[in-house]
Design an enzyme around this catalytic site. Structure first.
Site, PDB file in Angstrom:
ATOM      1  N   ASP A 219      37.012  27.127  44.865  1.00  0.00           N
ATOM      2  CA  ASP A 219      36.258  27.914  45.843  1.00  0.00           C
ATOM      3  C   ASP A 219      36.900  29.293  45.921  1.00  0.00           C
ATOM      4  O   ASP A 219      38.035  29.432  46.390  1.00  0.00           O
ATOM      5  CB  ASP A 219      36.300  27.215  47.209  1.00  0.00           C
TER       6      ASP A 219
ATOM      7  N   LYS B 282      32.076  44.110  43.637  1.00  0.00           N
ATOM      8  CA  LYS B 282      32.188  43.788  42.210  1.00  0.00           C
ATOM      9  C   LYS B 282      33.086  44.793  41.492  1.00  0.00           C
ATOM     10  O   LYS B 282      33.850  44.422  40.587  1.00  0.00           O
ATOM     11  CB  LYS B 282      30.808  43.743  41.568  1.00  0.00           C
TER      12      LYS B 282
ATOM     13  N   TYR C 266      27.751  44.982  47.866  1.00  0.00           N
ATOM     14  CA  TYR C 266      27.805  44.110  46.687  1.00  0.00           C
ATOM     15  C   TYR C 266      28.423  44.836  45.500  1.00  0.00           C
ATOM     16  O   TYR C 266      29.372  44.342  44.871  1.00  0.00           O
ATOM     17  CB  TYR C 266      26.408  43.599  46.332  1.00  0.00           C
TER      18      TYR C 266
ATOM     19  N   TRP D 165      20.021  42.787  35.676  1.00  0.00           N
ATOM     20  CA  TRP D 165      18.677  42.204  35.763  1.00  0.00           C
ATOM     21  C   TRP D 165      18.631  40.825  35.099  1.00  0.00           C
ATOM     22  O   TRP D 165      17.788  40.549  34.245  1.00  0.00           O
ATOM     23  CB  TRP D 165      17.645  43.142  35.135  1.00  0.00           C
TER      24      TRP D 165
ATOM     25  N   ALA E  71      30.313  34.186  41.709  1.00  0.00           N
ATOM     26  CA  ALA E  71      30.294  35.441  42.469  1.00  0.00           C
ATOM     27  C   ALA E  71      29.434  35.282  43.705  1.00  0.00           C
ATOM     28  O   ALA E  71      28.596  34.382  43.804  1.00  0.00           O
ATOM     29  CB  ALA E  71      29.762  36.585  41.614  1.00  0.00           C
ATOM     30  N   TYR E  72      29.653  36.177  44.657  1.00  0.00           N
ATOM     31  CA  TYR E  72      28.755  36.358  45.804  1.00  0.00           C
ATOM     32  C   TYR E  72      27.682  37.332  45.334  1.00  0.00           C
ATOM     33  O   TYR E  72      27.980  38.486  45.014  1.00  0.00           O
ATOM     34  CB  TYR E  72      29.541  36.925  46.972  1.00  0.00           C
ATOM     35  N   THR E  73      26.418  36.900  45.273  1.00  0.00           N
ATOM     36  CA  THR E  73      25.366  37.723  44.661  1.00  0.00           C
ATOM     37  C   THR E  73      24.231  38.082  45.614  1.00  0.00           C
ATOM     38  O   THR E  73      23.234  38.658  45.172  1.00  0.00           O
ATOM     39  CB  THR E  73      24.780  37.003  43.437  1.00  0.00           C
TER      40      THR E  73
END
Length: 302
Positions: free
Chosen positions: A37, A130, A126, A151, A61-63
C-alpha cells in the site's frame, strides 16, 4: 525474468499480466493492497522483497485528477512518497525500477510535441504529485527508467474508450472536448514496451541509458477526434455508436485544469530501445474491436 508490478487492478498491471502469459521466460507478479500500500510506506520493502523481483515496475498511483485537488496530501503520499519508497526498495534489492509517469507534468502551452528536456510546469495537484514522484525515484535509485505516457486506455479498468462505448449505449449524441490534443496510448502497447525494455535491462548489466523517457502512441489527435474514431470503429464491429459534437474546454469545466497540448515525442525511447508504438488508430481499433465484440456477445446471450 520476474517482473514485480505495483498495483493489481490498474490498466498497465492488467496488460502486463496478459502479455506476460504469452511470452516464455517471463513471469509477471502484481502486488496491491493490503500487502503493498503506497499510502503505508512501511509495507513496501517487505512486499517487494518477498516477491523476489528481477525488475520492479512502479505502476500503482493515485490517478483521480479532479479529486486530487481536494486530497493533495493523499495524492502526494501515494505518487511522491510511495513511488520513492518503491524505487528505494528496488535499489536495496539491487534491481532496476521502471516507473510510470504522466504528460500532466507539463502545462500544455508548447506548440509541438514535448521532449524529455522541456521544462515541467504541472497545472494541478495530480501533475505536481507525479512530478514529485519522478524526482523521488531518480534521487534514490540510479537504475531507473521513468516513462511518461498519456491518454491511456485498454480493455481493462476505467478509461476514455470504455466511457465512450458506455455513453453510446445510452445516447444518440455525445459532447466531447475538441481543444485538447494528445497521443492516445494503449496500455497493451505500454506493456509490450515495458517487457521489451526490461529484457534490455536484464541482458545488459552495463546499460547506461537510465533516465526519463516519453512513451506514447504514435500520432496525435484531439479528444473529439479520438471519440469519433472509437465510435466509428465500434459500429463496424457491431458495437454501440453515436454522433460526436465538438465542445470547448470552457463548456465542460472540471475542478483540475488539463493541458491543452499533451503530445509527447517518443523518439528518445525508440532510439534507445528500438521499439516504437503503433499509430494510435491501429492500437485503438484493436481495443475497440475487442470491447465491441464482447458487448455484442453479451447482447446475443441476454
Amino acid at each position: 525474468m520476474r517482473l514485480v508490478v505495483t498495483g493489481r487492478d490498474g490498466q498497465v498491471a492488467a496488460s502486463l499480466l496478459e502479455a506476460g502469459q504469452r511470452r516464455d521466460g517471463i513471469e509477471v507478479v502484481t502486488l496491491g493492497r493490503p500487502v503493498l500500500d503506497l499510502a503505508r510506506p512501511d509495507t513496501v520493502f517487505d512486499a517487494l522483497a518477498a516477491a523476489r523481483p528481477d525488475i520492479v515496475v512502479s505502476a500503482a498511483a493515485y490517478t483521480a485528477v479532479d479529486q486530487a485537488e481536494d486530497e493533495p496530501d493523499l495524492a502526494f503520499a501515494v505518487n511522491a512518497v510511495g513511488a520513492g519508497k518503491v524505487a528505494e526498495a528496488a535499489a536495496k534489492l539491487g534491481v532496476p525500477v521502471i516507473h510510470l509517469s504522466t504528460d500532466y507534468v507539463f502545462d500544455g502551452t508548447k506548440d509541438g510535441a514535448y521532449v524529455e528536456t522541456d521544462a515541467t510546469a504541472p497545472l494541478g495537484v495530480y501533475g505536481a504529485s507525479k512530478l514529485a514522484g519522478e524526482l523521488a525515484v531518480a534521487a534514490v535509485n540510479p537504475r531507473h527508467l521513468i516513462l511518461r505516457t498519456a491518454w491511456v486506455y485498454s480493455p481493462f479498468g476505467k478509461n476514455f474508450v470504455k466511457t465512450m462505448l458506455r455513453l453510446a449505449g445510452d445516447r444518440d449524441e455525445i459532447a466531447v472536448v475538441a481543444d485538447q490534443w494528445g497521443n492516445p496510448t494503449s496500455a497493451l502497447d505500454i506493456a509490450d514496451s515495458i517487457l521489451h525494455a526490461a529484457a534490455v535491462l536484464r541482458g545488459d548489466e552495463a546499460f547506461d541509458g537510465y533516465g526519463i523517457y516519453h512513451l506514447a502512441g504514435t500520432g496525435g489527435i484531439n479528444w473529439s477526434g479520438f471519440a469519433r474514431h472509437i465510435l466509428d470503429t465500434s459500429a463496424r464491429y457491431g458495437g454501440p455508436t453515436a454522433r460526436v459534437r465538438d465542445i470547448a474546454t470552457a463548456d465542460y469545466p472540471t475542478k483540475a485544469r488539463r493541458p491543452a497540448n499533451s503530445r509527447l515525442s517518443s523518439e528518445k525511447f525508440a532510439e534507445a530501445f528500438e521499439w516504437t508504438a503503433p499509430v494510435w488508430q491501429e492500437s485503438a481499433e484493436k481495443v475497440v474491436r475487442r470491447l465491441a465484440r464482447g458487448k455484442a456477445r453479451q447482447a446475443l446471450s441476454a
